[in-house]
Scaffold this motif. Structure first.
Motif, PDB file in Angstrom:
ATOM      1  N   LEU A  37      -9.858  -4.328  -3.039  1.00  0.00           N
ATOM      2  CA  LEU A  37      -9.971  -3.109  -3.842  1.00  0.00           C
ATOM      3  C   LEU A  37      -8.617  -2.685  -4.400  1.00  0.00           C
ATOM      4  CD1 LEU A  37     -12.520  -1.072  -1.698  1.00  0.00           C
ATOM      5  CD2 LEU A  37     -12.941  -2.332  -3.821  1.00  0.00           C
ATOM      6  N   CYS A  38      -7.579  -2.898  -3.621  1.00  0.00           N
ATOM      7  CA  CYS A  38      -6.226  -2.606  -4.115  1.00  0.00           C
ATOM      8  C   CYS A  38      -5.914  -3.471  -5.334  1.00  0.00           C
ATOM      9  CB  CYS A  38      -5.208  -2.858  -3.003  1.00  0.00           C
ATOM     10  SG  CYS A  38      -3.493  -2.746  -3.539  1.00  0.00           S
ATOM     11  N   PHE A  39      -6.238  -4.751  -5.254  1.00  0.00           N
ATOM     12  CA  PHE A  39      -5.941  -5.636  -6.367  1.00  0.00           C
ATOM     13  C   PHE A  39      -6.826  -5.378  -7.576  1.00  0.00           C
ATOM     14  CE2 PHE A  39      -3.221  -8.024  -3.570  1.00  0.00           C
ATOM     15  CZ  PHE A  39      -2.251  -8.478  -4.445  1.00  0.00           C
ATOM     16  N   VAL A  40      -7.996  -4.786  -7.382  1.00  0.00           N
ATOM     17  CA  VAL A  40      -8.802  -4.364  -8.536  1.00  0.00           C
ATOM     18  C   VAL A  40      -8.020  -3.326  -9.334  1.00  0.00           C
ATOM     19  CG1 VAL A  40     -10.841  -3.050  -9.215  1.00  0.00           C
ATOM     20  CG2 VAL A  40     -11.067  -4.869  -7.550  1.00  0.00           C
ATOM     21  N   TRP A  64      -1.469   6.631 -17.084  1.00  0.00           N
ATOM     22  CA  TRP A  64      -2.667   5.905 -16.661  1.00  0.00           C
ATOM     23  C   TRP A  64      -2.303   4.666 -15.853  1.00  0.00           C
ATOM     24  CZ3 TRP A  64      -6.996   8.428 -16.834  1.00  0.00           C
ATOM     25  CH2 TRP A  64      -7.141   9.448 -17.761  1.00  0.00           C
ATOM     26  N   ARG A  65      -1.241   3.970 -16.273  1.00  0.00           N
ATOM     27  CA  ARG A  65      -0.777   2.792 -15.519  1.00  0.00           C
ATOM     28  C   ARG A  65      -0.348   3.199 -14.120  1.00  0.00           C
ATOM     29  NH1 ARG A  65       3.102   1.337 -19.753  1.00  0.00           N
ATOM     30  NH2 ARG A  65       4.637   1.807 -18.149  1.00  0.00           N
ATOM     31  N   SER A  66       0.446   4.234 -14.043  1.00  0.00           N
ATOM     32  CA  SER A  66       0.934   4.694 -12.739  1.00  0.00           C
ATOM     33  C   SER A  66      -0.210   5.205 -11.864  1.00  0.00           C
ATOM     34  CB  SER A  66       1.969   5.788 -12.927  1.00  0.00           C
ATOM     35  OG  SER A  66       3.080   5.301 -13.620  1.00  0.00           O
ATOM     36  N   ILE A  73      -2.590   1.240  -4.402  1.00  0.00           N
ATOM     37  CA  ILE A  73      -1.752   1.279  -3.210  1.00  0.00           C
ATOM     38  C   ILE A  73      -2.295   2.296  -2.202  1.00  0.00           C
ATOM     39  CG2 ILE A  73       0.579   1.754  -2.361  1.00  0.00           C
ATOM     40  CD1 ILE A  73       0.250  -0.872  -3.924  1.00  0.00           C
ATOM     41  N   GLY A  74      -2.819   3.415  -2.705  1.00  0.00           N
ATOM     42  CA  GLY A  74      -3.430   4.401  -1.812  1.00  0.00           C
ATOM     43  C   GLY A  74      -4.648   3.839  -1.094  1.00  0.00           C
ATOM     44  N   TYR A  78      -4.868   3.524   2.881  1.00  0.00           N
ATOM     45  CA  TYR A  78      -5.993   4.119   3.604  1.00  0.00           C
ATOM     46  C   TYR A  78      -6.678   3.072   4.479  1.00  0.00           C
ATOM     47  CZ  TYR A  78     -10.510   6.263   4.490  1.00  0.00           C
ATOM     48  OH  TYR A  78     -11.630   6.766   5.101  1.00  0.00           O
ATOM     49  N   GLY A  79      -6.889   1.881   3.915  1.00  0.00           N
ATOM     50  CA  GLY A  79      -7.527   0.819   4.691  1.00  0.00           C
ATOM     51  C   GLY A  79      -6.692   0.378   5.876  1.00  0.00           C
TER      52      GLY A  79
END
Length: 85
Positions: A37-40, A64-66, A73-74, A78-79
């Motif tokens: 999900l992070c890489f998505v 939007w990029r940030s 990363i969040g 969290y994971g």
């Protein structure tokens, strides 16, 4: 040449997404899900980077990029915290 680097970064993020989520589907290891999900979100960030700097250079999509990178990363953070508890 710069455009090729942006495209390759996006494709690499997308490939990581596919491999991580495929690994999660096979093993059900939750850390693979969070990483996928992070890489998505990071792949979305790379696509926005390409759109921002190559397709529409006059527009500023840095927020939007940030934001998409922060979401990615969040999600991973969290994971990591959720699975360590």
């Amino acid at each position: 040449m710069v455009e090729a680097v942006y495209i390759l970064c996006g494709l690499t993020s997308l490939a990581c997404t596919v491999l991580l989520l495929r690994g999660y589907r096979r093993t059900r290891t939750r850390l693979l899900l969070w990483s996928g999900l992070c890489f998505v979100a990071l792949a979305v960030s790379n696509v926005i980077l390409f759109v921002d700097l190559v397709l529409f250079p006059g527009r500023d999509l840095s927020v939007w990029r940030s934001a998409s990178a922060l979401v990615g990363i969040g999600t991973l953070l969290y994971g990591l915290i959720w699975d360590s508890a």
